[in-house]
Design a protein around this motif. Structure first.
Motif, PDB file in Angstrom:
ATOM      1  N   GLY A 275       0.695  -1.124   0.070  1.00 35.20           N
ATOM      2  CA  GLY A 275       0.115   0.120   0.115  1.00 35.20           C
ATOM      3  C   GLY A 275       1.283   1.032   0.014  1.00 35.20           C
ATOM      4  O   GLY A 275       0.696   2.632  -0.586  1.00 35.20           O
ATOM      5  N   PHE A 276       1.708   1.206   0.251  1.00 41.00           N
ATOM      6  CA  PHE A 276       2.630   2.476   1.155  1.00 41.00           C
ATOM      7  C   PHE A 276       3.471   2.767  -0.656  1.00 41.00           C
ATOM      8  O   PHE A 276       3.070   3.879  -1.146  1.00 41.00           O
ATOM      9  N   GLY A 277       4.005   1.712  -1.197  1.00 45.39           N
ATOM     10  CA  GLY A 277       4.472   1.969  -2.431  1.00 45.39           C
ATOM     11  C   GLY A 277       3.801   1.982  -3.357  1.00 45.39           C
ATOM     12  O   GLY A 277       4.028   2.953  -3.916  1.00 45.39           O
ATOM     13  N   VAL A 278       2.059   1.739  -3.851  1.00 44.20           N
ATOM     14  CA  VAL A 278       1.084   2.436  -4.196  1.00 44.20           C
ATOM     15  C   VAL A 278       1.168   3.713  -4.872  1.00 44.20           C
ATOM     16  O   VAL A 278       1.512   4.689  -5.856  1.00 44.20           O
ATOM     17  N   ILE A 279       1.762   4.882  -3.474  1.00 45.36           N
ATOM     18  CA  ILE A 279       1.578   6.084  -3.638  1.00 45.36           C
ATOM     19  C   ILE A 279       2.750   6.716  -3.870  1.00 45.36           C
ATOM     20  O   ILE A 279       2.576   8.150  -4.339  1.00 45.36           O
ATOM     21  N   ILE A 280       3.913   6.353  -3.851  1.00 50.47           N
ATOM     22  CA  ILE A 280       4.743   6.663  -4.343  1.00 50.47           C
ATOM     23  C   ILE A 280       5.027   7.677  -5.624  1.00 50.47           C
ATOM     24  O   ILE A 280       5.756   8.532  -5.602  1.00 50.47           O
ATOM     25  N   PRO A 281       4.866   6.446  -6.947  1.00 51.05           N
ATOM     26  CA  PRO A 281       4.955   7.291  -8.125  1.00 51.05           C
ATOM     27  C   PRO A 281       3.973   8.209  -8.595  1.00 51.05           C
ATOM     28  O   PRO A 281       4.339   8.946  -9.628  1.00 51.05           O
ATOM     29  N   VAL A 282       2.968   8.708  -7.995  1.00 53.42           N
ATOM     30  CA  VAL A 282       1.709   9.643  -8.098  1.00 53.42           C
ATOM     31  C   VAL A 282       2.373  10.981  -6.988  1.00 53.42           C
ATOM     32  O   VAL A 282       1.925  11.659  -7.200  1.00 53.42           O
TER      33      VAL A 282
ATOM     34  N   GLY B 108       0.806   1.287  -8.521  1.00 48.70           N
ATOM     35  CA  GLY B 108       0.539   3.071  -8.664  1.00 48.70           C
ATOM     36  C   GLY B 108       0.322   3.344  -9.885  1.00 48.70           C
ATOM     37  O   GLY B 108      -0.362   4.453 -10.499  1.00 48.70           O
ATOM     38  N   GLY B 109       1.945   3.491 -10.533  1.00 46.03           N
ATOM     39  CA  GLY B 109       1.937   3.440 -12.142  1.00 46.03           C
ATOM     40  C   GLY B 109       0.394   3.707 -12.517  1.00 46.03           C
ATOM     41  O   GLY B 109       0.368   3.945 -13.492  1.00 46.03           O
ATOM     42  N   LEU B 110       0.323   1.949 -12.915  1.00 45.27           N
ATOM     43  CA  LEU B 110      -0.470   1.794 -13.702  1.00 45.27           C
ATOM     44  C   LEU B 110      -2.212   2.550 -13.449  1.00 45.27           C
ATOM     45  O   LEU B 110      -2.651   2.480 -14.298  1.00 45.27           O
ATOM     46  N   LEU B 111      -2.154   2.485 -12.108  1.00 45.03           N
ATOM     47  CA  LEU B 111      -3.602   2.585 -11.363  1.00 45.03           C
ATOM     48  C   LEU B 111      -3.642   4.232 -11.766  1.00 45.03           C
ATOM     49  O   LEU B 111      -4.552   4.824 -11.872  1.00 45.03           O
TER      50      LEU B 111
ATOM     51  N   ARG C 263      -6.818  10.166 -11.200  1.00 44.18           N
ATOM     52  CA  ARG C 263      -5.631   9.664 -10.807  1.00 44.18           C
ATOM     53  C   ARG C 263      -3.876   9.290  -9.812  1.00 44.18           C
ATOM     54  O   ARG C 263      -2.927   8.979  -9.207  1.00 44.18           O
ATOM     55  N   PHE C 264      -5.521  10.646  -8.782  1.00 40.16           N
ATOM     56  CA  PHE C 264      -4.013  10.450  -7.332  1.00 40.16           C
ATOM     57  C   PHE C 264      -4.943   9.879  -6.006  1.00 40.16           C
ATOM     58  O   PHE C 264      -4.746   9.008  -5.524  1.00 40.16           O
ATOM     59  N   SER C 265      -6.788  10.273  -6.262  1.00 35.57           N
ATOM     60  CA  SER C 265      -6.876   9.182  -5.322  1.00 35.57           C
ATOM     61  C   SER C 265      -7.382   7.823  -5.565  1.00 35.57           C
ATOM     62  O   SER C 265      -7.715   6.910  -4.775  1.00 35.57           O
ATOM     63  N   LEU C 266      -6.953   7.225  -6.977  1.00 36.60           N
ATOM     64  CA  LEU C 266      -7.226   5.882  -7.357  1.00 36.60           C
ATOM     65  C   LEU C 266      -6.116   4.962  -6.710  1.00 36.60           C
ATOM     66  O   LEU C 266      -6.548   3.631  -5.764  1.00 36.60           O
TER      67      LEU C 266
END
Length: 438
Positions: A34-41, A172-175, A196-199
């Motif tokens: 979950g933490f990693g999902v946020i990093i790219p955005v 995260g990048g995909l979403l 692209r930020f909330s998802l």
């Protein structure tokens, strides 16, 4: 010669130990996913509010500031009340934090930029406090693992981090891709704010809630000797650690290595966006590459090296590797964006080759330092104070990640390569700190 009954009991204990390690590693993995999902955005999320890039560093620092305060407290509580309650509560809080994080844009649009930033930073602080659970997770591993296998077991926690950074940023990048956002938006009710930020933020919350369910259902409290010492304050724990000749160099080493790496963790995505034109998806793929190497390094290589050469040697090797990585990253623009081979694909550029070399060196260096220092902390602490010792050293690391990001962001605005060169120089004293045993 041991009896069959003794051998059976020993096998059963070993199985229980491996099972406990696997459960904790799994919880850490899902939590870090979950933490990693946020990093790219995250950098693009901050820029969407129309504020300076310095706020990228401040937002990263807010997470680490909360983690700095929470890690020693959660570590001490895990010594007194148990590892399981700390892990269960923290992953649940993280899920709530990431859920709120996803609504910051909507709050900003409705109530103004300041209100949106308050929500963004508030959620990040809450997530950082929950992230202090790493001390309890490491202490759990130390509780159920014999000393001779502890570096390898702690390496599995590092591998879980690596796996989180393999799949998290990739997801995260995909979403964050506009096609995916549009498809999800059309499938969900209109009142659900899908951007692209909330998802990615909502996905991070979902992963944390999965970790919560796993922790509640399958995690058991490890058998151990609980601390009977009186409760000590946050400041007193650090004073005691700094007064301890064995723990003091480890605390300082955690601070310096975390401070050094802050320039990479915070400014890498803006760096590759500004210099090489990478978007969130491309940056996510590169972070996944680093994470994949991290799984191999921390899950297999570092543990084997620690068993053969010792944890102190592993940390020194990691420092050299990470120092080289930071210098390669700083110099990567010099490699250019032209194709590396006349007959090869156009996207295989000199800059890409430099970034790939950086990723390999940084992955090994960071993994070796993290696992090696954790093993040294475990060796230095008594059975009753594993959680407190990990909490203090993790708190020192969080302090480095608190101070580092704003400084790195400000330095990046001034000269793009300066955070990486400064980070390399900060690593030099670590070798001297660990030169001899206390």
């Amino acid at each position: 010669m041991s009896s069959p009954r003794a051998a059976t009991a020993s096998d059963a204990d070993a199985f229980q130990s491996r099972r406990a390690v696997a459960v904790v590693v799994g919880v850490v993995f899902v939590d870090l996913l979950g933490f990693g999902v946020i990093i790219p955005v995250l950098p693009f999320y901050v820029r969407s509010f129309g504020v300076s890039d310095v706020f990228i560093g401040l937002l990263a620092a807010s997470y680490s500031l909360a983690q700095f305060g929470a890690a020693p407290v959660l570590g001490r509580i895990s010594d007194e009340r148990g590892r399981r309650p700390v892990l269960v509560l923290s992953v649940g809080v993280a899920g709530v934090a990431w859920l709120v994080f996803g609504f910051a844009s909507q709050v900003g649009a409705a109530a103004g930029t300041t209100a949106g930033l308050v929500v963004l930073f508030g959620a990040r602080l809450l997530a950082g406090a929950a992230g202090g659970n790493i001390a309890a997770a490491q202490a759990y591993i130390a509780d159920v693992t014999p000393l001779e296998r502890r570096a390898g077991a702690l390496g599995l926690v590092g591998a879980a981090f690596g796996l989180g950074f393999v799949f998290g940023p990739a997801v995260g990048g995909l979403l964050a891709d506009e096609t995916v956002v549009t498809a999800v938006r059309s499938a969900l009710p209109a009142f659900v704010p899908v951007t692209r930020f909330s998802l990615p933020s909502f996905a991070a919350a979902g992963f944390s809630f999965v970790a919560l369910v796993a922790a509640v259902v399958v995690l058991e409290e490890p058998p151990r000797t609980r601390s009977s010492a009186g409760r000590t304050s946050f400041v007193a724990q650090f004073r005691a650690a700094l007064a301890d000749a064995t723990l003091r160099p480890l605390v300082v080493a955690f601070f310096l290595t975390s401070l050094s790496f802050a320039g990479v963790t915070v400014m890498f995505v803006p760096f590759v966006a500004d210099v090489f034109g990478y978007g969130a998806t491309e940056a996510a793929l590169f972070l996944a590459y680093i994470g994949a190497l991290g799984v191999l390094n921390q899950g297999v290589l570092v543990g084997a090296l620690a068993r053969r050469y010792g944890a102190r040697w592993v940390v020194r090797a990691g420092v050299v590797s990470l120092c080289a990585a930071l210098l390669v990253l700083a110099a990567s623009p010099l490699a250019g964006t032209d194709p590396l081979l006349a007959a090869g694909p156009a996207w295989v550029t000199g800059g890409l080759a430099a970034l790939l070399a950086f990723g390999a060196l940084a992955s090994f260096g960071n993994g070796a330092i993290t696992v090696g220092l954790a093993a040294l902390v475990s060796e230095s602490a008594g059975a009753e104070t594993q959680g407190s010792a990990f909490g203090v050293t993790q708190g020192a690391g969080s302090l480095g990640r608190t101070v580092g990001p704003p400084l790195a962001a400000a330095a990046y605005v001034f000269v793009y390569w300066s955070p990486f060169v400064a980070g390399a120089l900060l690593l030099v004293p670590v070798v001297a700190l660990l030169r001899t045993r206390a």
